[in-house]
Design a protein around this motif. Structure first.
Motif, PDB file in Angstrom:
ATOM      1  N   LYS A  25       0.830  -1.202   0.000  1.00 39.57           N
ATOM      2  CA  LYS A  25       0.000   0.000   0.000  1.00 39.57           C
ATOM      3  C   LYS A  25       0.870   1.260   0.000  1.00 39.57           C
ATOM      4  O   LYS A  25       0.584   2.232  -0.700  1.00 39.57           O
ATOM      5  CB  LYS A  25      -0.938   0.006   1.198  1.00 39.57           C
ATOM      6  N   PHE A  26       1.943   1.228   0.796  1.00 40.70           N
ATOM      7  CA  PHE A  26       2.844   2.376   0.866  1.00 40.70           C
ATOM      8  C   PHE A  26       3.480   2.648  -0.493  1.00 40.70           C
ATOM      9  O   PHE A  26       3.539   3.800  -0.942  1.00 40.70           O
ATOM     10  CB  PHE A  26       3.925   2.130   1.930  1.00 40.70           C
ATOM     11  N   LYS A  30       2.840   5.969  -2.697  1.00 37.44           N
ATOM     12  CA  LYS A  30       4.028   6.735  -3.064  1.00 37.44           C
ATOM     13  C   LYS A  30       4.069   6.967  -4.572  1.00 37.44           C
ATOM     14  O   LYS A  30       4.364   8.072  -5.040  1.00 37.44           O
ATOM     15  CB  LYS A  30       5.280   5.984  -2.604  1.00 37.44           C
ATOM     16  N   MET A  31       3.728   5.949  -5.337  1.00 36.36           N
ATOM     17  CA  MET A  31       3.734   6.084  -6.794  1.00 36.36           C
ATOM     18  C   MET A  31       2.655   7.057  -7.267  1.00 36.36           C
ATOM     19  O   MET A  31       2.887   7.860  -8.173  1.00 36.36           O
ATOM     20  CB  MET A  31       3.556   4.711  -7.450  1.00 36.36           C
ATOM     21  N   THR A  32       1.467   7.017  -6.664  1.00 37.24           N
ATOM     22  CA  THR A  32       0.406   7.944  -7.076  1.00 37.24           C
ATOM     23  C   THR A  32       0.773   9.387  -6.708  1.00 37.24           C
ATOM     24  O   THR A  32       0.514  10.313  -7.487  1.00 37.24           O
ATOM     25  CB  THR A  32      -0.942   7.570  -6.450  1.00 37.24           C
ATOM     26  N   ILE A  33       1.385   9.589  -5.554  1.00 40.20           N
ATOM     27  CA  ILE A  33       1.801  10.935  -5.154  1.00 40.20           C
ATOM     28  C   ILE A  33       2.890  11.443  -6.081  1.00 40.20           C
ATOM     29  O   ILE A  33       2.876  12.605  -6.509  1.00 40.20           O
ATOM     30  CB  ILE A  33       2.248  10.949  -3.682  1.00 40.20           C
ATOM     31  N   GLN A  34       3.844  10.581  -6.430  1.00 38.72           N
ATOM     32  CA  GLN A  34       4.907  10.985  -7.345  1.00 38.72           C
ATOM     33  C   GLN A  34       4.344  11.351  -8.711  1.00 38.72           C
ATOM     34  O   GLN A  34       4.806  12.292  -9.359  1.00 38.72           O
ATOM     35  CB  GLN A  34       5.941   9.869  -7.496  1.00 38.72           C
ATOM     36  N   LYS A  35       3.338  10.626  -9.142  1.00 34.24           N
ATOM     37  CA  LYS A  35       2.723  10.924 -10.434  1.00 34.24           C
ATOM     38  C   LYS A  35       2.036  12.284 -10.387  1.00 34.24           C
ATOM     39  O   LYS A  35       2.135  13.073 -11.329  1.00 34.24           O
ATOM     40  CB  LYS A  35       1.723   9.829 -10.800  1.00 34.24           C
ATOM     41  N   LYS A  36       1.336  12.575  -9.279  1.00 35.35           N
ATOM     42  CA  LYS A  36       0.666  13.865  -9.150  1.00 35.35           C
ATOM     43  C   LYS A  36       1.679  15.001  -9.092  1.00 35.35           C
ATOM     44  O   LYS A  36       1.479  16.064  -9.691  1.00 35.35           O
ATOM     45  CB  LYS A  36      -0.232  13.882  -7.915  1.00 35.35           C
ATOM     46  N   ILE A  37       2.774  14.796  -8.364  1.00 35.70           N
ATOM     47  CA  ILE A  37       3.808  15.829  -8.274  1.00 35.70           C
ATOM     48  C   ILE A  37       4.456  16.049  -9.633  1.00 35.70           C
ATOM     49  O   ILE A  37       4.727  17.183 -10.032  1.00 35.70           O
ATOM     50  CB  ILE A  37       4.860  15.451  -7.205  1.00 35.70           C
ATOM     51  N   ALA A  38       4.695  14.987 -10.352  1.00 37.50           N
ATOM     52  CA  ALA A  38       5.301  15.116 -11.680  1.00 37.50           C
ATOM     53  C   ALA A  38       4.387  15.872 -12.626  1.00 37.50           C
ATOM     54  O   ALA A  38       4.840  16.734 -13.391  1.00 37.50           O
ATOM     55  CB  ALA A  38       5.621  13.735 -12.241  1.00 37.50           C
ATOM     56  N   SER A  39       3.084  15.592 -12.575  1.00 39.88           N
ATOM     57  CA  SER A  39       2.166  16.310 -13.462  1.00 39.88           C
ATOM     58  C   SER A  39       2.024  17.768 -13.029  1.00 39.88           C
ATOM     59  O   SER A  39       1.897  18.663 -13.859  1.00 39.88           O
ATOM     60  CB  SER A  39       0.799  15.631 -13.490  1.00 39.88           C
TER      61      SER A  39
END
Length: 163
Positions: A25-26, A30-39
């Motif tokens: 889950k972590f 983490k991957m979804t947050i990184q994707k949002k930050i990248a966008s």
């Protein structure tokens, strides 16, 4: 495709340990947050910023308007008859409206009357430099109007003091 779904549903269902479940889950969060930050950062990068030209045009227009109004307000050369004079008067009126106390309004009116007298002096110096006769300087409409506005501002200052 149906065959694949059937095979996946027939797989044995084992429960993971609590620690392994949290770790998965972590990693997913983490991957979804990184994707949002990248966008998000992509919109502020050069390519993303060019894609949002409306922001660029808006910022450019706002900066031009603000710089012209700061120039018009601060310049002594912007006098009655100049194309930037209405902008100068608008900024002065906004400053007068935004002043809250009567003491500040009195000092604002005094400052405006002194500015109008300085403008009349600048106008008369322009007329002298353009080699006009001294008799025409006294008849100049812009000088008379500017001095009248200075007197109006001084009268408003006196009325505020009387209140």
């Amino acid at each position: 495709m149906d065959n694949l779904e059937q095979k996946l549903s027939n797989l044995p269902k084992h429960r993971l340990r609590f620690k392994a479940d949290l770790k998965i889950k972590f990693i997913l969060y983490k991957m979804t947050i990184q994707k949002k930050i990248a966008s998000f950062s992509n919109t502020f990068s050069f390519h993303g910023f060019v894609a949002h030209r409306a922001w660029l045009v808006g910022l450019l227009v706002i900066s031009m308007i603000s710089s012209v109004s700061f120039y018009a307000y601060g310049s002594e050369q912007v006098t009655l008859g100049n194309t930037l004079y209405p902008i100068k008067k608008t900024v002065e009126n906004a400053k007068n409206i935004l002043t809250a106390s009567n003491v500040d309004k009195v000092s604002n009116f005094n400052e405006l009357s002194s500015r109008r007298l300085e403008e009349a002096l600048v106008i008369s110096n322009k007329e002298i430099k353009s080699n006009q006769k001294p008799e025409k300087i006294e008849n100049n409409v812009h000088i008379v109007e500017t001095i009248d506005k200075a007197m109006e501002n001084f009268d408003q200052s006196v009325k505020k003091v009387e209140k």
